[in-house]
Design a protein around this motif. Structure first.
Motif, mmCIF file in Angstrom:
data_model
loop_
_atom_site.group_PDB
_atom_site.id
_atom_site.type_symbol
_atom_site.label_atom_id
_atom_site.label_comp_id
_atom_site.label_asym_id
_atom_site.label_seq_id
_atom_site.Cartn_x
_atom_site.Cartn_y
_atom_site.Cartn_z
ATOM 1 N N GLU A 1 0.024 8.912 0.491
ATOM 2 C CA GLU A 1 -1.071 9.882 0.384
ATOM 3 C C GLU A 1 -1.691 10.162 1.745
ATOM 4 O O GLU A 1 -1.968 11.319 2.096
ATOM 5 C CB GLU A 1 -2.125 9.367 -0.589
ATOM 6 C CG GLU A 1 -3.213 10.367 -0.898
ATOM 7 C CD GLU A 1 -4.182 9.869 -1.956
ATOM 8 O OE1 GLU A 1 -5.194 10.559 -2.188
ATOM 9 O OE2 GLU A 1 -3.932 8.799 -2.546
ATOM 10 N N ALA A 2 -1.903 9.097 2.523
ATOM 11 C CA ALA A 2 -2.477 9.271 3.863
ATOM 12 C C ALA A 2 -1.524 10.053 4.763
ATOM 13 O O ALA A 2 -1.955 10.910 5.552
ATOM 14 C CB ALA A 2 -2.786 7.906 4.467
ATOM 15 N N LEU B 1 0.827 -1.217 0.000
ATOM 16 C CA LEU B 1 0.000 0.000 0.000
ATOM 17 C C LEU B 1 0.861 1.267 0.000
ATOM 18 O O LEU B 1 0.529 2.248 0.670
ATOM 19 C CB LEU B 1 -0.921 0.002 1.228
ATOM 20 C CG LEU B 1 -2.023 -1.052 1.255
ATOM 21 C CD1 LEU B 1 -2.666 -1.106 2.644
ATOM 22 C CD2 LEU B 1 -3.081 -0.753 0.208
ATOM 23 N N TYR C 1 -1.429 -7.926 4.660
ATOM 24 C CA TYR C 1 -1.591 -7.227 3.389
ATOM 25 C C TYR C 1 -0.665 -7.774 2.304
ATOM 26 O O TYR C 1 -0.365 -7.076 1.339
ATOM 27 C CB TYR C 1 -1.282 -5.736 3.569
ATOM 28 C CG TYR C 1 -2.248 -4.981 4.437
ATOM 29 C CD1 TYR C 1 -3.525 -4.670 3.990
ATOM 30 C CD2 TYR C 1 -1.872 -4.552 5.709
ATOM 31 C CE1 TYR C 1 -4.407 -3.955 4.788
ATOM 32 C CE2 TYR C 1 -2.748 -3.840 6.517
ATOM 33 C CZ TYR C 1 -4.017 -3.547 6.048
ATOM 34 O OH TYR C 1 -4.883 -2.840 6.840
ATOM 35 N N GLY D 1 1.639 3.718 -2.278
ATOM 36 C CA GLY D 1 1.028 4.962 -2.733
ATOM 37 C C GLY D 1 -0.036 5.458 -1.776
ATOM 38 O O GLY D 1 -0.103 6.658 -1.457
ATOM 39 N N GLU D 2 -0.852 4.544 -1.294
ATOM 40 C CA GLU D 2 -1.920 4.899 -0.369
ATOM 41 C C GLU D 2 -1.356 5.389 0.959
ATOM 42 O O GLU D 2 -1.865 6.351 1.556
ATOM 43 C CB GLU D 2 -2.842 3.699 -0.146
ATOM 44 C CG GLU D 2 -3.651 3.276 -1.355
ATOM 45 C CD GLU D 2 -2.866 2.421 -2.352
ATOM 46 O OE1 GLU D 2 -3.463 2.032 -3.366
ATOM 47 O OE2 GLU D 2 -1.666 2.140 -2.116
#
Length: 273
Positions: free
Chosen positions: A228-229, A222, A259, A224-225
């Protein structure tokens, strides 16, 4: 030219510049490799015994990046690779760090390892070597487990099928996505044929090779996510590179939380029975 020759020749050509990506000017790519390399090594370092020097095989060890880390900790490392050019880089790395006495360098294939059963106390095969074996990946995993002593860790890094499918859908080759999803067959950034794995495939192949899976995790997951977060929480002025150690700590939590299929690569931590 057969697959082995193609892989060897490709890596012979890129060997002189292979390690220059560590200075990549693209921030997200730099962060990706920073996280990837630390996640890879930290999981291995956590299982290295104290006060005991191991016989380590770094299969498909390339330029010796990880092999040198083993050697710096006092272990003796055999670096095996198809590419003589990559082995020259590995030997130069060891020489530059005063580690030649703890290294051996051999040209060879993971499909037919030139070592006796149980020759190594830890077997490490990171990156794409197993994935490059395509339909013969089971034989490669069996060979890597064969040369480990009973109870020894066998550490494998492979391509993740889910990441390959997502990558195809985001590229100009969307039509390839369904084929990759069903077969796992794709190509690496160098254009070489690879097999991208599902978690079930890995579990079955490792079990059939005579080893028990301790954990399979993705690296990084995750990304990129997460970035961003992180930026949303800290504000647009946050310096992501300066925050890399904090981001690594976040990844260390995430990668072990189930994950795996959302990782760029998969890492298998197994022990030979």
């Amino acid at each position: 030219m057969d697959a082995t020759e193609l892989i060897r020749d490709t890596y012979d050509k890129v060997a002189p510049t292979y390690d220059r990506d560590e200075n990549d000017s693209v921030l997200v790519r730099r962060l990706h490799w920073f996280l990837y390399e630390h996640l890879t090594w930290n999981a291995v370092a956590a299982v290295l015994p104290e006060g005991r020097n191991l016989r380590v095989l770094d299969a498909g060890g390339g330029s010796g990046q990880y092999a040198a880390l083993f050697a710096e900790r006092g272990h003796h490392v055999t670096v095996l690779d198809l590419s003589p050019g990559m082995l020259e880089q590995a030997r130069a790395r060891f020489a530059g760090r005063g580690l030649l006495a703890r290294g051996a360098f051999e040209v060879g294939s993971i499909l037919s390892l030139p070592f006796a059963d149980g020759a190594f106390d830890l077997v490490f095969c990171e990156g794409d070597p197993v994935s490059y074996c395509t339909s013969q990946y089971r034989e490669a995993i069996a060979e890597l487990c064969r040369v480990a002593v009973p109870g020894a860790y066998v550490v494998l890094g492979v391509d993740n099928r889910a990441a390959y499918v997502v990558g195809a859908l985001k590229s100009a080759n969307k039509a390839d996505a369904m084929s990759i999803l069903l077969t796992g067959r794709g190509t690496c950034p160098y254009g070489l044929p690879t097999h991208a794995f599902t978690i079930r495939e890995l579990e079955e192949a490792v079990d059939a090779a005579g080893a028990d899976v301790v954990e399979i995790f993705g690296k990084p997951v995750l990304l990129g996510e997460m970035l961003e977060a992180f930026e949303a929480a800290r504000g647009p002025g946050v310096d992501l590179w300066e925050a890399r150690e904090e981001l690594l700590a976040l990844q260390e939590r995430l990668v072990h939380e189930g994950y795996a299929s959302l990782g760029g690569h998969l890492q298998v931590m197994a022990r030979r029975r």
